[in-house]
Design a protein around this motif. Structure first.
Motif, PDB file in Angstrom:
ATOM      1  N   THR A  66      -8.177 -66.650  -2.174  1.00  0.00           N
ATOM      2  CA  THR A  66      -8.530 -67.936  -1.609  1.00  0.00           C
ATOM      3  C   THR A  66      -9.778 -68.442  -2.324  1.00  0.00           C
ATOM      4  OG1 THR A  66      -7.729 -67.102   0.495  1.00  0.00           O
ATOM      5  CG2 THR A  66      -9.007 -69.099   0.562  1.00  0.00           C
ATOM      6  N   THR A  67      -9.918 -69.738  -2.437  1.00  0.00           N
ATOM      7  CA  THR A  67     -11.105 -70.283  -3.093  1.00  0.00           C
ATOM      8  C   THR A  67     -11.793 -71.305  -2.187  1.00  0.00           C
ATOM      9  OG1 THR A  67     -11.965 -71.479  -5.005  1.00  0.00           O
ATOM     10  CG2 THR A  67      -9.735 -72.009  -4.321  1.00  0.00           C
ATOM     11  N   PRO A  68     -13.117 -71.274  -2.124  1.00  0.00           N
ATOM     12  CA  PRO A  68     -13.844 -72.247  -1.314  1.00  0.00           C
ATOM     13  C   PRO A  68     -14.235 -73.503  -2.101  1.00  0.00           C
ATOM     14  CG  PRO A  68     -15.382 -70.647  -2.139  1.00  0.00           C
ATOM     15  CD  PRO A  68     -14.007 -70.230  -2.631  1.00  0.00           C
ATOM     16  N   ILE A  69     -13.886 -73.550  -3.373  1.00  0.00           N
ATOM     17  CA  ILE A  69     -14.364 -74.631  -4.240  1.00  0.00           C
ATOM     18  C   ILE A  69     -13.923 -75.983  -3.694  1.00  0.00           C
ATOM     19  CG2 ILE A  69     -14.224 -75.614  -6.559  1.00  0.00           C
ATOM     20  CD1 ILE A  69     -13.910 -72.668  -7.529  1.00  0.00           C
ATOM     21  N   GLY A  70     -14.899 -76.881  -3.569  1.00  0.00           N
ATOM     22  CA  GLY A  70     -14.632 -78.223  -3.082  1.00  0.00           C
ATOM     23  C   GLY A  70     -15.671 -78.655  -2.069  1.00  0.00           C
ATOM     24  N   ARG A  71     -15.403 -79.787  -1.471  1.00  0.00           N
ATOM     25  CA  ARG A  71     -16.303 -80.380  -0.478  1.00  0.00           C
ATOM     26  C   ARG A  71     -15.746 -80.112   0.919  1.00  0.00           C
ATOM     27  NH1 ARG A  71     -19.540 -85.829  -0.441  1.00  0.00           N
ATOM     28  NH2 ARG A  71     -19.456 -86.349   1.761  1.00  0.00           N
ATOM     29  N   TRP A  72     -16.574 -79.510   1.754  1.00  0.00           N
ATOM     30  CA  TRP A  72     -16.187 -79.126   3.105  1.00  0.00           C
ATOM     31  C   TRP A  72     -16.944 -79.977   4.119  1.00  0.00           C
ATOM     32  CZ3 TRP A  72     -12.804 -75.019   4.307  1.00  0.00           C
ATOM     33  CH2 TRP A  72     -12.340 -74.310   3.193  1.00  0.00           C
ATOM     34  N   ARG A  73     -16.258 -80.756   4.901  1.00  0.00           N
ATOM     35  CA  ARG A  73     -16.848 -81.634   5.915  1.00  0.00           C
ATOM     36  C   ARG A  73     -17.224 -80.811   7.147  1.00  0.00           C
ATOM     37  NH1 ARG A  73     -19.260 -84.879   8.843  1.00  0.00           N
ATOM     38  NH2 ARG A  73     -18.312 -86.752   9.698  1.00  0.00           N
ATOM     39  N   ILE A  74     -18.466 -80.949   7.594  1.00  0.00           N
ATOM     40  CA  ILE A  74     -18.895 -80.274   8.824  1.00  0.00           C
ATOM     41  C   ILE A  74     -18.267 -81.006  10.005  1.00  0.00           C
ATOM     42  CG2 ILE A  74     -20.853 -79.654  10.287  1.00  0.00           C
ATOM     43  CD1 ILE A  74     -22.579 -79.643   7.685  1.00  0.00           C
ATOM     44  N   THR A  75     -17.481 -80.297  10.794  1.00  0.00           N
ATOM     45  CA  THR A  75     -16.805 -80.900  11.944  1.00  0.00           C
ATOM     46  C   THR A  75     -17.463 -80.553  13.267  1.00  0.00           C
ATOM     47  OG1 THR A  75     -15.248 -79.042  12.014  1.00  0.00           O
ATOM     48  CG2 THR A  75     -14.566 -81.013  10.780  1.00  0.00           C
ATOM     49  N   TRP A  76     -18.312 -79.504  13.274  1.00  0.00           N
ATOM     50  CA  TRP A  76     -18.998 -79.102  14.502  1.00  0.00           C
ATOM     51  C   TRP A  76     -20.142 -78.175  14.156  1.00  0.00           C
ATOM     52  CZ3 TRP A  76     -19.570 -74.141  16.579  1.00  0.00           C
ATOM     53  CH2 TRP A  76     -20.073 -74.086  17.886  1.00  0.00           C
ATOM     54  N   MET A  77     -21.266 -78.373  14.869  1.00  0.00           N
ATOM     55  CA  MET A  77     -22.389 -77.441  14.801  1.00  0.00           C
ATOM     56  C   MET A  77     -22.849 -77.170  16.224  1.00  0.00           C
ATOM     57  SD  MET A  77     -24.631 -78.555  11.447  1.00  0.00           S
ATOM     58  CE  MET A  77     -25.234 -76.915  11.042  1.00  0.00           C
ATOM     59  N   GLU A  78     -23.107 -75.924  16.516  1.00  0.00           N
ATOM     60  CA  GLU A  78     -23.500 -75.513  17.857  1.00  0.00           C
ATOM     61  C   GLU A  78     -24.861 -76.096  18.261  1.00  0.00           C
ATOM     62  OE1 GLU A  78     -23.785 -71.297  20.202  1.00  0.00           O
ATOM     63  OE2 GLU A  78     -24.440 -71.333  18.120  1.00  0.00           O
ATOM     64  N   THR A  79     -25.803 -76.135  17.340  1.00  0.00           N
ATOM     65  CA  THR A  79     -27.177 -76.537  17.657  1.00  0.00           C
ATOM     66  C   THR A  79     -27.398 -78.040  17.620  1.00  0.00           C
ATOM     67  OG1 THR A  79     -27.925 -74.421  16.787  1.00  0.00           O
ATOM     68  CG2 THR A  79     -29.600 -76.129  17.016  1.00  0.00           C
ATOM     69  N   TRP A  80     -26.679 -78.752  16.766  1.00  0.00           N
ATOM     70  CA  TRP A  80     -26.893 -80.182  16.594  1.00  0.00           C
ATOM     71  C   TRP A  80     -25.598 -80.949  16.852  1.00  0.00           C
ATOM     72  CZ3 TRP A  80     -28.492 -76.708  12.637  1.00  0.00           C
ATOM     73  CH2 TRP A  80     -29.865 -76.426  12.656  1.00  0.00           C
ATOM     74  N   ASP A  81     -25.715 -82.136  17.474  1.00  0.00           N
ATOM     75  CA  ASP A  81     -24.522 -82.935  17.734  1.00  0.00           C
ATOM     76  C   ASP A  81     -24.078 -83.661  16.457  1.00  0.00           C
ATOM     77  OD1 ASP A  81     -26.030 -85.328  17.479  1.00  0.00           O
ATOM     78  OD2 ASP A  81     -26.297 -85.507  19.631  1.00  0.00           O
ATOM     79  N   GLN A  82     -22.866 -84.186  16.483  1.00  0.00           N
ATOM     80  CA  GLN A  82     -22.281 -84.795  15.283  1.00  0.00           C
ATOM     81  C   GLN A  82     -23.063 -86.024  14.812  1.00  0.00           C
ATOM     82  OE1 GLN A  82     -19.753 -82.924  14.020  1.00  0.00           O
ATOM     83  NE2 GLN A  82     -19.897 -84.106  12.133  1.00  0.00           N
TER      84      GLN A  82
END
Length: 106
Positions: free
Chosen positions: A2-18
């Protein structure tokens, strides 16, 4: 592998709201094919140095950058849940930490 190469959109963070995550621009991580990358969310941004393990399914990284102009650094990790989703943790050295979920953008 598997490869992680690319742009990954943050969809959720526990500490900060969207709204905070997308404060300056849509929060994301970018992994380049040379073991380096970039991220931005809220007023935090930085350069990544990452390594793959578990057959490319786990990404461990260190980072250096800034938070509202103050120099910061930290570490984190992501585990690819599928070809398009990942979950992990993000740590600011001597500061906040957060669980993170993200999705590969096309």
């Amino acid at each position: 592998m598997t490869t992680p190469i690319g742009r990954w959109r943050i969809t959720w963070m526990e500490t900060w709201d969207q709204d905070f995550v997308d404060l300056i621009e849509p929060g994301h991580f970018r992994f380049d094919d040379n073991g380096l990358g970039y991220f931005i969310f809220g007023a935090v941004e930085g350069q990544l140095d990452y390594r793959l393990s578990e057959g490319g399914k786990r990404i461990d990284f260190s980072w250096s950058g800034n938070d509202e102009g103050d120099e910061k650094s930290g570490r984190g990790w992501f585990k690819l849940s599928s070809l398009r989703t990942a979950k992990g943790c993000f740590f600011i050295h001597c500061g906040d930490e957060s669980a993170v979920e993200m999705e590969l953008q096309t």
